[in-house]
Design a protein around this motif. Structure first.
Motif, PDB file in Angstrom:
ATOM      1  N   ASP A 147      10.876  39.732 -72.264  1.00 13.40           N
ATOM      2  CA  ASP A 147      11.844  39.580 -71.246  1.00 13.40           C
ATOM      3  C   ASP A 147      12.982  40.452 -71.013  1.00 13.40           C
ATOM      4  OD1 ASP A 147      10.185  37.276 -70.597  1.00 13.40           O
ATOM      5  OD2 ASP A 147      11.404  35.940 -71.815  1.00 13.40           O
ATOM      6  N   ASN A 148      13.339  41.158 -72.253  1.00 11.83           N
ATOM      7  CA  ASN A 148      14.408  42.067 -72.195  1.00 11.83           C
ATOM      8  C   ASN A 148      14.093  43.192 -72.225  1.00 11.83           C
ATOM      9  OD1 ASN A 148      13.507  42.208 -74.695  1.00 11.83           O
ATOM     10  ND2 ASN A 148      15.294  42.226 -75.856  1.00 11.83           N
ATOM     11  N   GLN A 149      12.882  43.686 -71.818  1.00 13.79           N
ATOM     12  CA  GLN A 149      12.431  44.999 -71.631  1.00 13.79           C
ATOM     13  C   GLN A 149      12.137  45.087 -69.973  1.00 13.79           C
ATOM     14  OE1 GLN A 149       9.386  45.052 -74.277  1.00 13.79           O
ATOM     15  NE2 GLN A 149      10.516  45.757 -76.186  1.00 13.79           N
ATOM     16  N   VAL A 165       5.457  52.924 -68.283  1.00 13.98           N
ATOM     17  CA  VAL A 165       6.258  52.895 -69.498  1.00 13.98           C
ATOM     18  C   VAL A 165       7.039  51.493 -69.594  1.00 13.98           C
ATOM     19  CG1 VAL A 165       6.695  55.489 -69.159  1.00 13.98           C
ATOM     20  CG2 VAL A 165       8.125  53.721 -67.953  1.00 13.98           C
ATOM     21  N   VAL A 166       7.286  51.385 -70.915  1.00 11.84           N
ATOM     22  CA  VAL A 166       8.180  50.050 -71.366  1.00 11.84           C
ATOM     23  C   VAL A 166       9.125  50.817 -71.623  1.00 11.84           C
ATOM     24  CG1 VAL A 166       8.349  48.113 -72.809  1.00 11.84           C
ATOM     25  CG2 VAL A 166       6.005  48.801 -71.618  1.00 11.84           C
ATOM     26  N   LEU A 167      10.293  50.299 -71.114  1.00 12.06           N
ATOM     27  CA  LEU A 167      11.666  50.541 -71.673  1.00 12.06           C
ATOM     28  C   LEU A 167      12.566  49.390 -72.023  1.00 12.06           C
ATOM     29  CD1 LEU A 167      10.880  52.331 -68.744  1.00 12.06           C
ATOM     30  CD2 LEU A 167      12.730  53.734 -69.841  1.00 12.06           C
ATOM     31  N   SER A 168      13.742  49.676 -72.914  1.00 16.28           N
ATOM     32  CA  SER A 168      14.591  48.813 -73.067  1.00 16.28           C
ATOM     33  C   SER A 168      15.964  49.022 -72.977  1.00 16.28           C
ATOM     34  CB  SER A 168      14.517  48.325 -74.670  1.00 16.28           C
ATOM     35  OG  SER A 168      14.737  49.502 -75.627  1.00 16.28           O
ATOM     36  N   GLY A 169      16.962  48.268 -72.886  1.00 17.18           N
ATOM     37  CA  GLY A 169      18.354  48.804 -72.661  1.00 17.18           C
ATOM     38  C   GLY A 169      18.762  48.262 -71.093  1.00 17.18           C
ATOM     39  N   LYS A 170      19.731  48.929 -70.709  1.00 15.84           N
ATOM     40  CA  LYS A 170      20.072  49.040 -69.127  1.00 15.84           C
ATOM     41  C   LYS A 170      18.920  48.942 -68.201  1.00 15.84           C
ATOM     42  CE  LYS A 170      23.839  50.301 -65.992  1.00 15.84           C
ATOM     43  NZ  LYS A 170      24.890  51.095 -65.756  1.00 15.84           N
ATOM     44  N   GLU A 171      18.655  48.015 -67.425  1.00 22.11           N
ATOM     45  CA  GLU A 171      17.554  47.978 -66.807  1.00 22.11           C
ATOM     46  C   GLU A 171      17.943  48.845 -65.403  1.00 22.11           C
ATOM     47  OE1 GLU A 171      14.108  45.385 -64.503  1.00 22.11           O
ATOM     48  OE2 GLU A 171      15.557  44.386 -66.128  1.00 22.11           O
ATOM     49  N   ASP A 172      16.923  49.568 -65.014  1.00 17.89           N
ATOM     50  CA  ASP A 172      17.387  50.578 -64.001  1.00 17.89           C
ATOM     51  C   ASP A 172      15.945  50.942 -63.492  1.00 17.89           C
ATOM     52  OD1 ASP A 172      17.921  52.892 -62.071  1.00 17.89           O
ATOM     53  OD2 ASP A 172      19.741  52.986 -62.785  1.00 17.89           O
ATOM     54  N   ALA A 173      15.832  50.655 -62.012  1.00 18.13           N
ATOM     55  CA  ALA A 173      14.341  51.004 -61.583  1.00 18.13           C
ATOM     56  C   ALA A 173      14.028  52.379 -61.316  1.00 18.13           C
ATOM     57  CB  ALA A 173      14.106  50.069 -60.054  1.00 18.13           C
ATOM     58  N   THR A 174      15.302  53.165 -60.995  1.00 20.14           N
ATOM     59  CA  THR A 174      15.119  54.562 -60.769  1.00 20.14           C
ATOM     60  C   THR A 174      14.837  55.189 -62.105  1.00 20.14           C
ATOM     61  OG1 THR A 174      16.746  54.550 -58.831  1.00 20.14           O
ATOM     62  CG2 THR A 174      16.200  56.685 -59.656  1.00 20.14           C
ATOM     63  N   VAL A 175      15.536  54.759 -63.154  1.00 19.93           N
ATOM     64  CA  VAL A 175      15.392  55.459 -64.562  1.00 19.93           C
ATOM     65  C   VAL A 175      13.971  55.325 -64.833  1.00 19.93           C
ATOM     66  CG1 VAL A 175      15.992  55.482 -66.667  1.00 19.93           C
ATOM     67  CG2 VAL A 175      17.653  55.383 -65.159  1.00 19.93           C
TER      68      VAL A 175
END
Length: 296
Positions: A147-149, A165-175
């Motif tokens: 949920d936090n990814q 890709v799966v990312l964590s941290g500050k969610e940003d759609a553009t990133v």
């Protein structure tokens, strides 16, 4: 031992070396493909195994996301023309819906999924009969996140290449999308060097050491200096294979790792599909080339 044309072709695709060099490499190593690749690299004929296999098959890939589930799959056809066919595209839509809903573990499980029109295998069989070309589901992958990814996805040229890709941290759609585009365009194999299996690193280290020992310029250098050179060569070999060490495609000589740090995000994992990668379709071209060489 006798070296077959198929073995020579396979080595050419792996290394980009010439046909005769590939035959020599295989003969010198009793047909062992891995040793032949190293032999060519040691001779300076093949600089690195960076090239992907020739893409000869046609078709499309798909990437889709729903909640904490992301999926990728590939459906192949015989010609590029079919990938623009409305029935073919409709088939991909149905497979996409079925995979997102059922989350199959592999291709076999995916083909067995039931839909209002029959199983996925039935849909593919019917499409093959109607369109007049062999159509096949080659691979499928289901990715789940916490949920936090967050996911990033990108599909290039209508599905010729797809990345998730799966990312964590500050969610940003553009990133997230930009990193997916990085994966699609630069085809990394690992997130970072920490993810490379130890046996692969050890193999490359030994190969680079062998080449250094054969280099007259290295003969009188102190051992400490040689260790530094060796580490640099190994790191350089893996640099472009590691996502975070690649040059960021939207930055000015900025590494992906720097972009991620600025964006307060980290990469958890990624998957990349390119339609037809590694599949050789036109065997007759290689056969003709062999005959041409034989008659020279």
């Amino acid at each position: 031992m006798a070296i077959t044309a198929q073995q020579v072709k396979e080595l050419r695709e792996k290394t980009g070396a010439g046909m005769m060099d590939c035959k020599k490499a295989l003969s010198a190593n009793d047909g062992d493909m891995a040793k032949a690749v190293d032999w060519l690299r040691e001779k300076g004929i093949a600089k690195a195994a960076k090239k992907e296999g020739r893409i000869a098959a046609e078709g499309l890939t798909r990437v889709a996301v729903s909640g904490n589930t992301g999926i990728l799959f590939e459906v192949n056809s015989e010609t590029d023309f079919v990938s623009k066919n409305e029935q073919f595209l409709s088939l991909l839509d149905k497979i996409q819906t079925a995979v997102l809903e059922n989350k199959p573990a592999d291709v076999e499980a995916c083909l067995a999924i039931s839909t209002p029109e029959g199983t996925i295998n039935d849909l593919i069989t019917n499409a093959t009969a109607t369109i007049g070309e062999k159509i096949s589901l080659r691979r499928v992958e289901v990715v789940t996140k916490e949920d936090n990814q967050f996911f990033g996805s990108y599909m290039h040229m209508g599905g010729k290449i797809s990345a998730l890709v799966v990312l964590s941290g500050k969610e940003d759609a553009t990133v997230a999308k930009n990193i997916a585009m990085q994966v699609a365009s630069m085809a990394p194999a690992y997130v970072s060097q920490a993810d490379i299996p130890a046996e692969i690193v050890d193999h490359e280290r030994q190969l680079q050491l062998t080449m250094m020992q054969q280099d007259p310029k290295m003969a009188n250098k102190p051992e400490k200096v040689l260790e530094g050179i060796l580490k640099g060569k190994v790191d350089k070999h893996f640099k472009d294979q590691c996502l975070v060490e690649q040059e960021y495609i939207f930055g000015d000589k900025q590494k992906v790792s720097q972009f991620l740090k600025e964006s307060q995000a980290d990469i958890v994992s990624f998957v990349r599909y390119a339609a037809g990668e590694g599949i050789e379709k036109r065997e007759e071209n290689f056969a003709e080339e062999v005959m041409a060489q034989a008659n020279m």
